[in-house]
Design a protein around this motif. Structure first.
Motif, PDB file in Angstrom:
ATOM      1  N   GLU A  71      34.049 -37.014   8.557  1.00  0.00           N
ATOM      2  CA  GLU A  71      34.810 -35.862   9.535  1.00  0.00           C
ATOM      3  C   GLU A  71      35.881 -35.053   8.661  1.00  0.00           C
ATOM      4  OE1 GLU A  71      33.662 -34.164  12.023  1.00  0.00           O
ATOM      5  OE2 GLU A  71      32.005 -35.670  12.525  1.00  0.00           O
ATOM      6  N   ALA A  75      31.093 -28.629  -2.633  1.00  0.00           N
ATOM      7  CA  ALA A  75      31.066 -28.816  -1.270  1.00  0.00           C
ATOM      8  C   ALA A  75      29.560 -29.167  -0.684  1.00  0.00           C
ATOM      9  CB  ALA A  75      31.379 -27.320  -1.012  1.00  0.00           C
ATOM     10  N   GLN A  76      28.466 -28.864  -1.474  1.00  0.00           N
ATOM     11  CA  GLN A  76      27.269 -29.047  -1.189  1.00  0.00           C
ATOM     12  C   GLN A  76      26.866 -30.604  -1.047  1.00  0.00           C
ATOM     13  OE1 GLN A  76      25.093 -26.572  -4.162  1.00  0.00           O
ATOM     14  NE2 GLN A  76      24.551 -25.228  -2.666  1.00  0.00           N
ATOM     15  N   GLU A  99      28.861 -31.917   2.203  1.00  0.00           N
ATOM     16  CA  GLU A  99      28.326 -31.396   3.449  1.00  0.00           C
ATOM     17  C   GLU A  99      26.947 -32.273   3.535  1.00  0.00           C
ATOM     18  OE1 GLU A  99      28.068 -27.313   3.145  1.00  0.00           O
ATOM     19  OE2 GLU A  99      30.149 -27.004   3.275  1.00  0.00           O
ATOM     20  N   ALA A 149      27.870 -35.892   4.697  1.00  0.00           N
ATOM     21  CA  ALA A 149      28.457 -35.878   5.968  1.00  0.00           C
ATOM     22  C   ALA A 149      27.654 -35.333   7.238  1.00  0.00           C
ATOM     23  CB  ALA A 149      29.667 -35.093   5.957  1.00  0.00           C
ATOM     24  N   ASP A 150      26.896 -34.433   6.874  1.00  0.00           N
ATOM     25  CA  ASP A 150      25.895 -33.853   8.123  1.00  0.00           C
ATOM     26  C   ASP A 150      24.930 -34.973   8.111  1.00  0.00           C
ATOM     27  OD1 ASP A 150      27.373 -31.674   8.076  1.00  0.00           O
ATOM     28  OD2 ASP A 150      26.063 -30.353   6.932  1.00  0.00           O
ATOM     29  N   ARG A 184      26.416 -37.710   9.952  1.00  0.00           N
ATOM     30  CA  ARG A 184      26.811 -37.284  11.361  1.00  0.00           C
ATOM     31  C   ARG A 184      25.846 -37.298  12.006  1.00  0.00           C
ATOM     32  NH1 ARG A 184      28.679 -33.007   9.807  1.00  0.00           N
ATOM     33  NH2 ARG A 184      30.810 -33.520   9.557  1.00  0.00           N
ATOM     34  N   ARG A 188      16.527 -28.310   3.359  1.00  0.00           N
ATOM     35  CA  ARG A 188      17.903 -27.999   2.818  1.00  0.00           C
ATOM     36  C   ARG A 188      18.127 -27.813   1.443  1.00  0.00           C
ATOM     37  NH1 ARG A 188      23.562 -30.279   5.658  1.00  0.00           N
ATOM     38  NH2 ARG A 188      24.803 -29.043   4.390  1.00  0.00           N
TER      39      ARG A 188
END
Length: 288
Positions: free
Chosen positions: A103, A121-122, A125, A128-129, A132, A151
């Protein structure tokens, strides 16, 4: 560096051969500014007309990337495998603790250990995504694999916009060279009453346009486009490694096996050796 060597060799061989054959650079140098203005200006104008601003910015940055080479190297692949190893261990031992890492990756001591990955960032993310989603019981390995493939496929497609745009420019340059040459012929025909030595120089100047269009296309722009495409493909394989490890984790394989699956999916020339990765994982286990 090897790209710069290639450019030097290209210019040295083309113009060196021309001079050794008895050619004179005077005609070329006299016509070069005007031909470059017509051909280069038309190519840039067409490039701006046919591409969105995001692609234009990506292409400009891509020229530098094609010279510097890929962003991700063998050590980076080993780092991301170590990062995923730690996160998967926490996910299985203490899912509540994992939540703090995914998070708020910027303040996660695990992510902070690998600043280059954290700065992407890619990659952050993607990790993490997926973790999650697994924590929310969206843990069907096949559905997650399909989601990740889509993706990453979109990421690959967007990354290829710049090489395709440069290749389109390369394809157009020979035709633009012909346009400049035709204009030179028109200029020559308007001075048909001039003596042969004057007409010869004018015709030579017109042919510089054809030469310049072909030379720029196949010796400069097209190689840059191909090099950038190769760089982008290698960099995108970094995210395929992440996908392989995460999907293997959802299949409930042992954490070491998940990491090995990711290592095996890396391109051979940047794949960490089994021994080096094993030593790095052993150090992480001791530190924890």
């Amino acid at each position: 560096m090897i790209g710069l060597v290639g450019i030097v060799v290209t210019f040295a061989m083309v113009f060196g051969g021309y001079l050794l054959a008895g050619g004179k650079l005077g005609v070329i140098m006299h016509s070069l500014p005007y031909e470059m203005m017509m051909i280069g200006g038309a190519a840039v104008g067409a490039f701006l007309l046919s591409n969105e601003m995001s692609v234009i910015k990506q292409s400009l940055g891509g020229i530098g990337r094609s010279v510097k080479g890929p962003k991700w190297h063998e050590q980076d692949l080993q780092d991301v495998l170590c990062l995923l190893f730690q996160l998967l261990r926490i996910a299985r031992a203490n899912p509540v603790e994992l939540e703090g890492h995914i998070e708020d990756p910027a303040n996660s001591p695990i992510f902070q250990t690998y600043p280059k990955i954290l700065a992407d960032a890619q990659a952050v993310e993607l990790i993490a995504d997926t973790l999650r989603s697994a924590s929310l019981n969206y843990d069907d390995p096949y559905q997650v694999e399909e989601m990740l493939s889509q993706r990453i496929g979109l990421m690959n497609e967007e990354a290829m916009h710049a090489p395709h745009a440069l290749q389109n420019m390369a394809d157009a340059l020979p035709a633009l060279g012909i346009v400049a040459a035709v204009l030179g012929v028109i200029k020559t025909m308007s001075a048909i009453d001039q003596p042969p030595e004057v007409l010869g120089k004018m015709i030579g100047g017109a042919l510089v346009g054809t030469f310049l269009g072909v030379f720029l296309a196949y010796a400069i722009v097209a190689p840059f486009a191909q090099r950038l495409q190769a760089v982008m493909k290698q960099d995108q394989s970094f995210y395929d490694v992440i996908k392989s490890v995460l999907v293997a984790g959802l299949h409930q394989h042992a954490t070491n096996l998940c990491v090995e699956v990711g290592r095996q999916s890396a391109p051979e020339h940047v794949r960490p050796s089994f021994g080096d990765l094993e030593n790095a994982l052993r150090d992480l286990k001791r530190a924890s």
